[in-house]
Design a protein around this motif. Structure first.
Motif, short mmCIF file in Angstrom:
data_model
loop_
_atom_site.label_atom_id
_atom_site.label_comp_id
_atom_site.label_asym_id
_atom_site.label_seq_id
_atom_site.Cartn_x
_atom_site.Cartn_y
_atom_site.Cartn_z
N ARG A 44 -2.20 6.58 -1.62
CA ARG A 44 -3.29 5.70 -1.19
C ARG A 44 -3.67 4.69 -2.26
O ARG A 44 -4.85 4.37 -2.47
N THR A 45 -2.69 4.16 -2.94
CA THR A 45 -2.91 3.14 -3.97
C THR A 45 -2.33 1.81 -3.51
O THR A 45 -1.52 1.76 -2.57
N TRP A 51 0.86 -1.19 0.00
CA TRP A 51 0.00 0.00 0.00
C TRP A 51 0.90 1.24 0.00
O TRP A 51 1.71 1.41 0.93
N SER A 58 -6.96 -0.53 -2.81
CA SER A 58 -6.17 0.32 -1.93
C SER A 58 -6.48 -0.05 -0.49
O SER A 58 -7.38 -0.85 -0.21
#
Length: 671
Positions: A194-195, A189, A217
């Motif tokens: 925030r991917t 992560w 995510s």
């Protein structure tokens, strides 16, 4: 990866004794595995290399308590092994498969060990899990060392950046292959964006997320996948790990995206920091442990059912023992008018009844011990009282066999903080063992001495003795060792196991010694003493068998033989019998009983409800209520107290105890 606590010394000893078998199985498995190509080029001595050291360290961790042995040596040996395999041209997946084959061989021998024991399912599961964790740590350490050596060689032999990057990519791919082989999903992560990045297909298989839709995510993972009841705990622990660093480990439930099936998963991970110190990413693994969780729950449920069955069995066996013991007591009261043959019958019935009751108690104790359900009722008391009580328990059997028990204790109190009943039970078991494994007219001694803040109690006999090879097995449950004289000895083989557990629970230890076959045995119990005034531990007061006044006593038991025989024994008082709860309540109102001896498992209204209603009646509100039951676990005694009973005895109770109890009550409660 955290390791589960030991110790498992018997398993470790067994594994060490089967080291040759493990080695042969492992060599055969490695030689026949086509995926380990380099193994065919190595000699047997080269293949073994550091594996004996790894095996020894795993056995050492299994044997030792959690705070005594560090897995540092295990990691050092794993590093050496990883470096050696790198020098022999091993690839990462070859190294993984080689160590995994060793784990399989060790687990197989562990299963063979437990097949020959009565260890609980909980203990077996914990041992297998610890072996699994130890090998997991070993495999990860060896792989990491191989990767480090591989990367170091790349840096030393090539200054070209693209070659270094290519080699690193290959190593990472092999690591992903190894993780997939172990059933682990690998993911990352990225905190700033925030991917999510899912490194292998196992992540999609575990979560049910279609690969066409890509990875989730962190936020999507929690919102769309994690079970609602587990989400908050996962978020909280994740944020704590982010703030304070360290490894992250969490077990929780998910609802798969494709089929909405609920699964139990285990996540390990760690946060990575950027050069400026900010948190950059979270890299972790995900494993589906549903099957293992269900298996563990099934084992726990099987243990619960086993305990319930044993409790019911004990209750059903104790019920008929009560009238048998009462009948023997009645014969003893009139034995003066009976021929010697009748006295022999009475003594035999009483002795065998007590023996059967003891076997039932030992069987229940082993069940409670394996489930961790024994609770000590501690008090400061003089251990000499427990020694005397243990001698009195075994004296009838000793007299029958013409054995002589010599007791030697100091003139001053030996104070311990412990459970008086349980310590008496442990010492009684040792004396019973000495009598059982000695011929008639044996000389048995029990000595107590105080030294260095401990009391040492030694039980000696001149019986059949113990061979040195058998000493290590004595305290295992359900083990009855063959004796040199070839005679069968009665019992279930659990008395010494109970002794060891009870003494360990008191912070002491017990050891066995013998000079060999035919030369007797010595069992030594060591317990910590306390410094308390002897005045705080009064000696038991002997009670007269003649009552100060006649009491009105109501005996309630649906077993008519038990109730009526007990009424005969208590004939110094005015006794009436009732055989169910309804008639007991009706009789109590008219009879105005001073004391009620109450069976718990009554038809209709059970004994607990009868006790509560008796407490609500004006004429019996202050009567002495004594519970008498085939169930004697701590929770059974607690329920009796809550219902209003002052005492709870387990069938078959010694009638003399009830006589003394009623006489004491009669002396202290005048009308």
């Amino acid at each position: 990866m955290p390791l589960r606590p030991g110790p498992f010394p018997e398993l470790a000893g067994y594994l060490e004794s089967k080291r040759g078998l493990v080695t042969r199985r492992w060599l055969r498995a490695v030689r026949s595995d086509p995926a380990i190509e380099q193994a065919a080029r190595l000699s047997t001595s080269q293949l073994l290399d550091h594996l004996p050291s790894i095996f020894e360290q795993i056995c050492a961790v299994l044997r030792a308590a959690p705070d005594e042995t560090s897995p540092v040596h295990l990691r050092d040996n794993a590093k050496k092994h990883g470096r050696d395999r790198w020098m022999h041209g091993y690839q990462l997946d070859e190294l993984y498969r080689e160590l995994d084959q060793l784990q399989r061989c060790v687990q197989q021998v562990a299963r063979e060990f437990f097949a020959g024991t009565s260890a609980s399912r909980k203990t077996q599961t914990a041992a297998h899990r610890l072996i699994e964790d130890l090998f997991s740590a070993t495999i990860h350490t060896a792989i990491k060392q191989l990767l480090e050596d591989q990367d170091e060689r790349i840096k030393e032999t090539s200054g070209e950046r693209d070659r270094a990057l290519s080699a690193q990519k290959q190593s990472e791919e092999r690591l992903r292959m190894a993780a997939s082989a172990a059933g682990l999903g690998i993911f990352e992560w990225h905190i700033p964006t925030r991917t999510g990045v899912w490194e292998n297909s196992r992540m999609y298989e575990i979560t049910g997320q279609p690969e066409s839709q890509g990875p989730l995510s962190c936020r999507e993972f929690v919102r769309e996948l994690v079970h609602a009841d587990d989400a908050q705990a996962l978020i909280t622990d994740y944020m704590v790990a982010m703030e304070y660093g360290g490894d992250f480990h969490e077990t929780f439930r998910i609802v798969r995206i494709d089929d909405r099936a609920m699964r139990v998963v285990e996540m390990y991970g760690r946060f990575q920091s950027a050069p400026d110190g900010s948190i950059h990413a979270f890299i972790g693994t995900l494993e589906d442990i549903t099957r293992r969780t269900l298996a563990e729950e099934s084992l726990r449920e099987a243990d619960r059912r086993k305990d319930a069955f044993l409790a019911t069995l004990a209750h059903e066996l104790r019920n008929p023992l009560a009238p048998i013991r009462n009948a023997a007591q009645i014969l003893g009261q009139i034995v003066g008018d009976m021929p010697p043959e009748v006295e022999w019958v009475r003594a035999t019935v009483a002795r065998q009844c007590a023996h059967l009751a003891r076997l039932i108690d030992d069987l229940m104790d082993v069940s409670r011990i394996s489930g961790g359900n024994i609770r000590l009722q501690r008090e400061v008391f003089d251990i000499r009282q427990a020694i005397q009580g243990a001698v009195e328990i075994n004296l009838p059997t000793a007299k029958e066999r013409r054995d002589h028990i010599k007791v030697s204790v100091p003139d001053v109190p030996l104070l311990v903080n412990g459970d008086r009943t349980r310590l008496m039970q442990a010492l009684s078991n040792l004396l019973d063992n000495a009598i059982k494994y000695s011929d008639d007219c044996a000389q048995i001694a029990i000595d107590a001495t105080s030294r260095d803040g401990h009391v040492e109690i030694v039980v000696r006999d001149n019986g059949v003795g113990i061979s040195p090879s058998q000493l290590g097995e004595l305290f295992s449950p359900y083990v009855q060792l063959p004796t040199p004289d070839g005679r069968w000895r009665p019992g279930l083989g659990i008395g010494l196991s109970v002794v060891r557990t009870l003494i360990d629970m008191h912070g002491g230890h017990v050891t066995a010694a013998s000079d060999g076959a035919g030369k007797g045995s010595r069992f030594t119990v060591t317990l910590p003493t306390v410094q308390v005034s002897a005045a705080s531990t009064p000696d038991a007061v002997g009670l007269s068998r003649r009552p100060a006044r006649r009491l009105r006593v109501l005996v309630v038991d649906d077993n008519r033989d038990a109730a009526e025989s007990l009424a005969i024994i208590l004939d110094d008082h005015e006794v009436r019998c009732a055989f169910d709860g309804e008639s007991a309540l009706a009789m109590a109102k008219e009879f105005r009983a001073d004391a009620v001896i109450l069976d718990i498992a009554l038809p209709g209204i059970n004994g607990h409800e009868v006790a509560r209603q008796l407490r609500a009646l004006p004429d019996t509100a202050h009567a002495m209520l004594v519970a008498l039951s085939g169930f004697g676990a701590p929770e059974d005694r607690a329920r009796s107290r809550e219902a209003g009973c002052q005492q709870h005895f387990t069938k078959p109770v010694d009638p003399g105890i009830l006589v003394d109890l009623l006489n004491s009550y009669a002396a202290g409660h005048a009308r």
